[in-house]
Design a protein around this motif. Structure first.
Motif, PDB file in Angstrom:
ATOM      1  N   TRP A   1     -10.897  -1.779 -10.357  1.00 18.58           N
ATOM      2  CA  TRP A   1      -9.773  -1.818  -9.421  1.00 18.58           C
ATOM      3  C   TRP A   1      -9.218  -0.408  -9.238  1.00 18.58           C
ATOM      4  CZ3 TRP A   1      -8.059  -6.513  -7.345  1.00 18.58           C
ATOM      5  CH2 TRP A   1      -8.578  -7.663  -7.927  1.00 18.58           C
ATOM      6  N   LEU A   2      -8.823  -0.089  -7.989  1.00 23.86           N
ATOM      7  CA  LEU A   2      -8.159   1.183  -7.708  1.00 23.86           C
ATOM      8  C   LEU A   2      -6.742   0.897  -7.236  1.00 23.86           C
ATOM      9  CD1 LEU A   2     -10.784   3.317  -5.735  1.00 23.86           C
ATOM     10  CD2 LEU A   2     -10.053   3.616  -8.101  1.00 23.86           C
ATOM     11  N   LYS A   3      -5.773   1.620  -7.763  1.00 24.28           N
ATOM     12  CA  LYS A   3      -4.386   1.539  -7.285  1.00 24.28           C
ATOM     13  C   LYS A   3      -4.185   2.706  -6.333  1.00 24.28           C
ATOM     14  CE  LYS A   3      -0.110  -0.202  -7.709  1.00 24.28           C
ATOM     15  NZ  LYS A   3       0.490   0.301  -6.459  1.00 24.28           N
ATOM     16  N   ILE A   4      -4.097   2.412  -5.055  1.00 19.82           N
ATOM     17  CA  ILE A   4      -4.011   3.450  -4.036  1.00 19.82           C
ATOM     18  C   ILE A   4      -2.545   3.741  -3.714  1.00 19.82           C
ATOM     19  CG2 ILE A   4      -4.720   4.171  -1.728  1.00 19.82           C
ATOM     20  CD1 ILE A   4      -7.030   3.696  -3.644  1.00 19.82           C
ATOM     21  N   GLU A   5      -2.157   5.006  -3.816  1.00 19.63           N
ATOM     22  CA  GLU A   5      -0.764   5.398  -3.616  1.00 19.63           C
ATOM     23  C   GLU A   5      -0.564   6.336  -2.426  1.00 19.63           C
ATOM     24  OE1 GLU A   5       1.107   3.034  -5.857  1.00 19.63           O
ATOM     25  OE2 GLU A   5       2.318   4.863  -5.675  1.00 19.63           O
ATOM     26  N   SER A   6      -1.618   6.524  -1.622  1.00 16.90           N
ATOM     27  CA  SER A   6      -1.524   7.466  -0.506  1.00 16.90           C
ATOM     28  C   SER A   6      -0.659   6.942   0.640  1.00 16.90           C
ATOM     29  CB  SER A   6      -2.922   7.792   0.021  1.00 16.90           C
ATOM     30  OG  SER A   6      -3.603   6.602   0.403  1.00 16.90           O
ATOM     31  N   GLY A   7      -0.257   5.668   0.585  1.00 20.54           N
ATOM     32  CA  GLY A   7       0.595   5.116   1.633  1.00 20.54           C
ATOM     33  C   GLY A   7       2.051   5.474   1.474  1.00 20.54           C
ATOM     34  N   ASN A   8       2.409   6.176   0.389  1.00 23.85           N
ATOM     35  CA  ASN A   8       3.794   6.608   0.196  1.00 23.85           C
ATOM     36  C   ASN A   8       4.162   7.692   1.206  1.00 23.85           C
ATOM     37  OD1 ASN A   8       4.398   4.912  -2.037  1.00 23.85           O
ATOM     38  ND2 ASN A   8       3.212   6.271  -3.362  1.00 23.85           N
ATOM     39  N   PRO A   9       5.449   7.915   1.452  1.00 21.11           N
ATOM     40  CA  PRO A   9       5.885   8.822   2.520  1.00 21.11           C
ATOM     41  C   PRO A   9       5.233  10.204   2.508  1.00 21.11           C
ATOM     42  CG  PRO A   9       7.751   7.571   1.742  1.00 21.11           C
ATOM     43  CD  PRO A   9       6.599   7.214   0.841  1.00 21.11           C
ATOM     44  N   THR A  10       5.043  10.812   1.327  1.00 23.26           N
ATOM     45  CA  THR A  10       4.403  12.130   1.288  1.00 23.26           C
ATOM     46  C   THR A  10       2.939  12.039   0.869  1.00 23.26           C
ATOM     47  OG1 THR A  10       4.908  12.702  -1.030  1.00 23.26           O
ATOM     48  CG2 THR A  10       6.628  13.120   0.600  1.00 23.26           C
ATOM     49  N   GLY A  11       2.402  10.810   0.826  1.00 24.89           N
ATOM     50  CA  GLY A  11       1.002  10.624   0.493  1.00 24.89           C
ATOM     51  C   GLY A  11       0.698  10.699  -0.984  1.00 24.89           C
ATOM     52  N   SER A  12       1.697  10.504  -1.831  1.00 21.92           N
ATOM     53  CA  SER A  12       1.505  10.682  -3.262  1.00 21.92           C
ATOM     54  C   SER A  12       2.378   9.733  -4.063  1.00 21.92           C
ATOM     55  CB  SER A  12       1.841  12.124  -3.659  1.00 21.92           C
ATOM     56  OG  SER A  12       1.927  12.287  -5.058  1.00 21.92           O
ATOM     57  N   PHE A  13       1.909   9.360  -5.273  1.00 18.38           N
ATOM     58  CA  PHE A  13       2.753   8.543  -6.156  1.00 18.38           C
ATOM     59  C   PHE A  13       3.926   9.340  -6.705  1.00 18.38           C
ATOM     60  CE2 PHE A  13      -1.030   9.578  -8.952  1.00 18.38           C
ATOM     61  CZ  PHE A  13      -0.424  10.578  -9.689  1.00 18.38           C
ATOM     62  N   LYS A  14       3.952  10.644  -6.477  1.00 18.64           N
ATOM     63  CA  LYS A  14       5.072  11.465  -6.938  1.00 18.64           C
ATOM     64  C   LYS A  14       6.383  11.105  -6.232  1.00 18.64           C
ATOM     65  CE  LYS A  14       2.368  15.416  -8.500  1.00 18.64           C
ATOM     66  NZ  LYS A  14       1.031  14.848  -8.303  1.00 18.64           N
ATOM     67  N   ASP A  15       6.279  10.425  -5.095  1.00 21.24           N
ATOM     68  CA  ASP A  15       7.498   9.955  -4.417  1.00 21.24           C
ATOM     69  C   ASP A  15       8.292   9.026  -5.329  1.00 21.24           C
ATOM     70  OD1 ASP A  15       6.628  11.362  -2.249  1.00 21.24           O
ATOM     71  OD2 ASP A  15       6.048   9.626  -1.061  1.00 21.24           O
ATOM     72  N   ARG A  16       7.590   8.256  -6.142  1.00 19.67           N
ATOM     73  CA  ARG A  16       8.258   7.337  -7.074  1.00 19.67           C
ATOM     74  C   ARG A  16       9.095   8.124  -8.076  1.00 19.67           C
ATOM     75  NH1 ARG A  16       5.718   2.088  -7.621  1.00 19.67           N
ATOM     76  NH2 ARG A  16       3.916   1.824  -6.255  1.00 19.67           N
ATOM     77  N   MET A  17       8.527   9.205  -8.595  1.00 21.49           N
ATOM     78  CA  MET A  17       9.238  10.067  -9.536  1.00 21.49           C
ATOM     79  C   MET A  17      10.480  10.660  -8.894  1.00 21.49           C
ATOM     80  SD  MET A  17       9.741  13.636  -9.784  1.00 21.49           S
ATOM     81  CE  MET A  17       8.377  14.211  -8.771  1.00 21.49           C
ATOM     82  N   ALA A  18      10.334  11.167  -7.668  1.00 24.89           N
ATOM     83  CA  ALA A  18      11.437  11.827  -6.995  1.00 24.89           C
ATOM     84  C   ALA A  18      12.593  10.869  -6.718  1.00 24.89           C
ATOM     85  CB  ALA A  18      10.950  12.458  -5.687  1.00 24.89           C
ATOM     86  N   ILE A  19      12.260   9.675  -6.260  1.00 20.35           N
ATOM     87  CA  ILE A  19      13.298   8.669  -5.989  1.00 20.35           C
ATOM     88  C   ILE A  19      14.024   8.295  -7.271  1.00 20.35           C
ATOM     89  CG2 ILE A  19      13.677   6.276  -5.278  1.00 20.35           C
ATOM     90  CD1 ILE A  19      11.383   6.689  -3.241  1.00 20.35           C
ATOM     91  N   SER A  20      13.280   8.206  -8.365  1.00 18.19           N
ATOM     92  CA  SER A  20      13.887   7.871  -9.656  1.00 18.19           C
ATOM     93  C   SER A  20      14.820   8.984 -10.132  1.00 18.19           C
ATOM     94  CB  SER A  20      12.789   7.622 -10.696  1.00 18.19           C
ATOM     95  OG  SER A  20      13.342   7.392 -11.975  1.00 18.19           O
ATOM     96  N   VAL A  21      14.356  10.228 -10.059  1.00 23.93           N
ATOM     97  CA  VAL A  21      15.152  11.368 -10.532  1.00 23.93           C
ATOM     98  C   VAL A  21      16.439  11.499  -9.722  1.00 23.93           C
ATOM     99  CG1 VAL A  21      15.227  13.892 -10.671  1.00 23.93           C
ATOM    100  CG2 VAL A  21      13.213  12.657 -11.491  1.00 23.93           C
ATOM    101  N   ILE A  22      16.324  11.462  -8.406  1.00 25.45           N
ATOM    102  CA  ILE A  22      17.502  11.636  -7.544  1.00 25.45           C
ATOM    103  C   ILE A  22      18.399  10.410  -7.608  1.00 25.45           C
ATOM    104  CG2 ILE A  22      18.297  12.047  -5.198  1.00 25.45           C
ATOM    105  CD1 ILE A  22      16.833  14.415  -6.598  1.00 25.45           C
TER     106      ILE A  22
END
Length: 266
Positions: A1-22
């Protein structure tokens, strides 16, 4: 199985980190809407932070360098970030450059009474990635035997693993990292990456190294181990859905392997 995260606003799962931090900083009162969020960055986390700050109506300042991709600079600026570009003097990414970026960041935080996002130390980074683990557990209605992810700071791997553990799943974990990274600096395989084979426990990770390599060539992604180099996982983008995709992996006993990736699909 692949977990694809490119559908996030900036194309990365790092958006999750940023939303959490802010988001968490605003909730705790550590950050106000009048402050400027400041971070030194090569651009990937900076793009995510720029997006999160723009969404919250907060100013973001990125301490960047011309040693990194200009596309990252333009992405951050597109989200309204102020980007301070530090010259690498043609020497590329060096420890001295990173220290200079870090020092400028610290100075700006103090001078502007800004908020330091602290991508390398904030507990909110790991918390932001935990939902990926719970999502995987909810989407795969079976035991996960092996979890694979590339690592930089390790936040995405640890957060996802924490989410899997919270869901009652305790897979073996494979961390893929550049050969030059500190974790694999003591080993010297003649391959692009070293695989650190990890066993998740309630208290953390037990690690042991083995020589191996990971390659991303053309449309296929493949991870193998020496000396046999038998395929651990293989997937072609044409087989990927927007979220997860299954591909049979020949083995004597059935196993479930989950790979976390950022992939831009045609």
């Amino acid at each position: 199985w692949l977990k694809i995260e490119s559908g996030n606003p900036t194309g990365s799962f790092k958006d999750r980190m940023a939303i959490s931090v802010i988001g968490n900083a605003l909730t705790r009162g550590d950050l106000t809407e009048k402050q400027t969020v400041i971070e030194y960055t090569g651009g990937s986390r900076g793009s995510a932070l720029a997006f999160a700050c723009a969404s919250a109506g907060i100013n973001f300042m990125a301490i960047f360098s011309d040693a990194f991709s200009d596309l990252k600079r333009r992405t951050m600026e597109a989200f309204g970030a102020e980007v301070i570009t530090v010259s690498s003097h043609g020497r590329g990414i060096t420890p001295e450059l990173i220290q200079e970026m870090k020092a400028i960041c610290a100075h700006k935080v103090k001078a502007l009474d800004g908020f330091y996002a602290d991508q390398f130390g904030s507990k909110d980074v790991v918390l932001g990635y935990e939902p990926m683990g719970t999502e995987i557990a909810g989407q795969i209605d079976q035991k996960v035997d092996l979890f694979c992810a590339s690592v930089g700071t390790g936040g995405a791997l640890m957060g996802t693993l924490s989410g899997l553990n919270a869901s009652g799943l305790f897979p073996k974990t494979v961390a893929l990292e550049p050969l030059q990274s500190p974790l694999s600096a003591s080993s010297c395989p003649a391959h692009a990456c070293t695989l650190a084979i990890m066993s998740s426990t309630a208290s953390g990770l037990e690690t042991s190294h083995r020589k191996g390599f990971a390659s991303f060539s053309g449309s296929a992604a493949r991870a193998s181990s020496s000396p046999s180099r038998s395929a651990i996982a293989t997937c072609h983008p044409s087989e990927m859905s927007s979220l997860v995709v299954a591909r049979p992996i020949p083995r004597a006993a059935p196993v479930t392997i989950t790979v976390l990736v950022n992939v831009l699909l045609p």
